[in-house]
Design a protein around this motif. Structure first.
Motif, short mmCIF file in Angstrom:
data_model
loop_
_atom_site.label_atom_id
_atom_site.label_comp_id
_atom_site.label_asym_id
_atom_site.label_seq_id
_atom_site.Cartn_x
_atom_site.Cartn_y
_atom_site.Cartn_z
N THR A 59 13.92 13.39 3.83
CA THR A 59 14.26 12.23 4.67
C THR A 59 13.70 10.93 4.08
O THR A 59 14.38 9.90 4.06
CB THR A 59 13.71 12.43 6.10
N LEU A 60 12.45 11.01 3.60
CA LEU A 60 11.82 9.81 3.02
C LEU A 60 12.59 9.30 1.81
O LEU A 60 12.70 8.10 1.58
CB LEU A 60 10.37 10.10 2.62
N GLY A 108 0.84 -1.20 0.00
CA GLY A 108 0.00 0.00 0.00
C GLY A 108 0.87 1.24 0.00
O GLY A 108 2.01 1.23 -0.45
N PHE A 109 0.34 2.33 0.55
CA PHE A 109 1.13 3.56 0.61
C PHE A 109 0.78 4.31 1.89
O PHE A 109 -0.18 3.97 2.58
CB PHE A 109 0.87 4.44 -0.63
N PHE A 110 1.60 5.31 2.23
CA PHE A 110 1.36 6.10 3.44
C PHE A 110 1.00 7.53 3.10
O PHE A 110 1.52 8.10 2.14
CB PHE A 110 2.61 6.12 4.33
N VAL A 149 3.55 8.70 0.13
CA VAL A 149 4.79 7.98 -0.19
C VAL A 149 4.52 6.50 -0.43
O VAL A 149 3.76 5.87 0.29
CB VAL A 149 5.87 8.20 0.90
N HIS A 150 5.12 5.97 -1.50
CA HIS A 150 5.03 4.54 -1.84
C HIS A 150 6.40 3.90 -1.59
O HIS A 150 7.43 4.49 -1.93
CB HIS A 150 4.69 4.36 -3.32
N PHE A 151 6.38 2.70 -1.01
CA PHE A 151 7.61 1.94 -0.83
C PHE A 151 7.54 0.70 -1.71
O PHE A 151 6.47 0.31 -2.14
CB PHE A 151 7.78 1.54 0.64
N ASN A 152 8.71 0.07 -1.95
CA ASN A 152 8.70 -1.11 -2.83
C ASN A 152 8.49 -2.41 -2.06
O ASN A 152 8.59 -3.49 -2.61
CB ASN A 152 9.97 -1.17 -3.67
N LYS A 153 8.27 -2.31 -0.75
CA LYS A 153 7.87 -3.51 0.00
C LYS A 153 6.97 -3.07 1.16
O LYS A 153 6.85 -1.88 1.43
CB LYS A 153 9.09 -4.29 0.50
N ILE A 154 6.36 -4.04 1.82
CA ILE A 154 5.46 -3.70 2.92
C ILE A 154 6.25 -3.16 4.10
O ILE A 154 7.19 -3.79 4.59
CB ILE A 154 4.59 -4.92 3.32
#
Length: 298
Positions: free
Chosen positions: A237-238, A222-224, A256-261
């Motif tokens: 920082t992110l 997902g994303f934050f 912000v999207h990350f490439n893993k949980i």
């Protein structure tokens, strides 16, 4: 040990220049409901046609029941509806099903049982021509169930039906699945697959975009949504986070999207250690619809 009903390996179909099915692989295990999901023209019907022996494959392999049977024999254990049901208009529901029993060498005793499942028992003596489209489709399902198939294959089972008809067919599919029959259905309706399937294969232009459980598709990364006193510092920082993928700003919030949980607590601590105090943190999941659109629009 899971029983494999159908195994498809690197299936290809070309019609001249058109590559309708590209390297499609799929394992179908007993007792699940599989959806092949994709817009019209994505290769769903072609894939079903190949495994049902009505379309010739260009290359690749498929085998029924762990390869223990020739396709011809295996298909006797398969129930399939891939085109508009073909019944005699002036014959009743029962008479039409008796005819199917005769052709397939099935005992007439199965008829009532199957009409019960599809909710047509009270219309068993009505002529086919008096049936609504939804009832015709339900009779077709009853007909496909007469030989107690190991797997039921449905191509766009709710196409052209009104909302009530759609609802009835979906309930019947769930009922049949709950009784242990494996189901494979092709659909262009995300909602349908989400409601009735346990597993999904997403196709676009003949290519697999996703294959796995329906839950797995919704539980992907997902994303934050974040907010801090100083969003600029937050963004900088992110960007240094080892799993950072992409970032955007919307209405004062940082997305912000990350490439893993990533765990929300871990993210909060990571930022705190860098001197960033958050005053807003929400972990959002993409809905299946958003993901499906993202997949098929790429």
């Amino acid at each position: 040990m899971e029983t494999t009903i159908l195994s498809i390996n690197k299936l290809n179909k070309r019609y001249g220049k058109l590559h309708a099915v590209k390297d499609v692989s799929l394992e179908i295990h007993k007792g699940n409901v599989y959806g092949i999901l994709g817009p019209n023209g994505s290769g769903k019907s072609t894939t079903l046609g190949i495994v049902l022996n009505v379309v010739n494959k260009t290359s690749g392999e498929y085998s029924w029941f762990n390869g223990t049977m020739e396709t011809h024999d295996a298909l006797k254990k398969v129930g399939a509806i891939i085109e508009r049901p073909n019944f005699y208009p002036y014959m009743t529901a029962v008479e039409n099903l008796q005819l199917v029993c005769k052709i397939k060498g099935i005992d007439y005793s199965k008829i009532s049982e199957k009409l019960e499942i599809v909710g047509l028992i009270d219309r068993k003596d009505s002529k086919f021509k008096t049936f609504s489209l939804g009832m015709k489709q339900r009779l077709a399902i009853a007909s496909a169930l007469l030989n107690d198939p190991e797997i039921l294959i449905l191509d766009e089972p709710t196409n052209g039906l009104d909302p009530q008809g759609i609802h009835q067919i979906r309930d019947i599919i769930k009922l049949i699945a709950s009784q242990g029959t494996t189901i494979l259905l092709a659909s262009h309706l995300l909602d349908e697959v989400e409601k009735v399937c346990s597993h999904v294969l997403v196709l676009r232009f003949g290519e697999i975009l996703y294959s796995g459980t329906v839950d797995g598709m919704t539980n992907q990364v997902g994303f934050f949504e974040l907010k801090a006193e100083n969003n600029t510092a937050l963004i900088e920082t992110l960007k240094n986070h080892p799993n950072f993928e992409k970032i955007s700003e919307m209405e004062g919030k940082v997305i912000v999207h990350f490439n893993k949980i990533i765990d929300a607590g871990e993210l909060n601590k990571y930022l705190l250690d860098k001197g960033i105090i958050l005053n807003h943190l929400v972990n959002k999941k993409q809905s299946l619809e958003e993901q499906f659109l993202a997949l098929t629009n790429k």
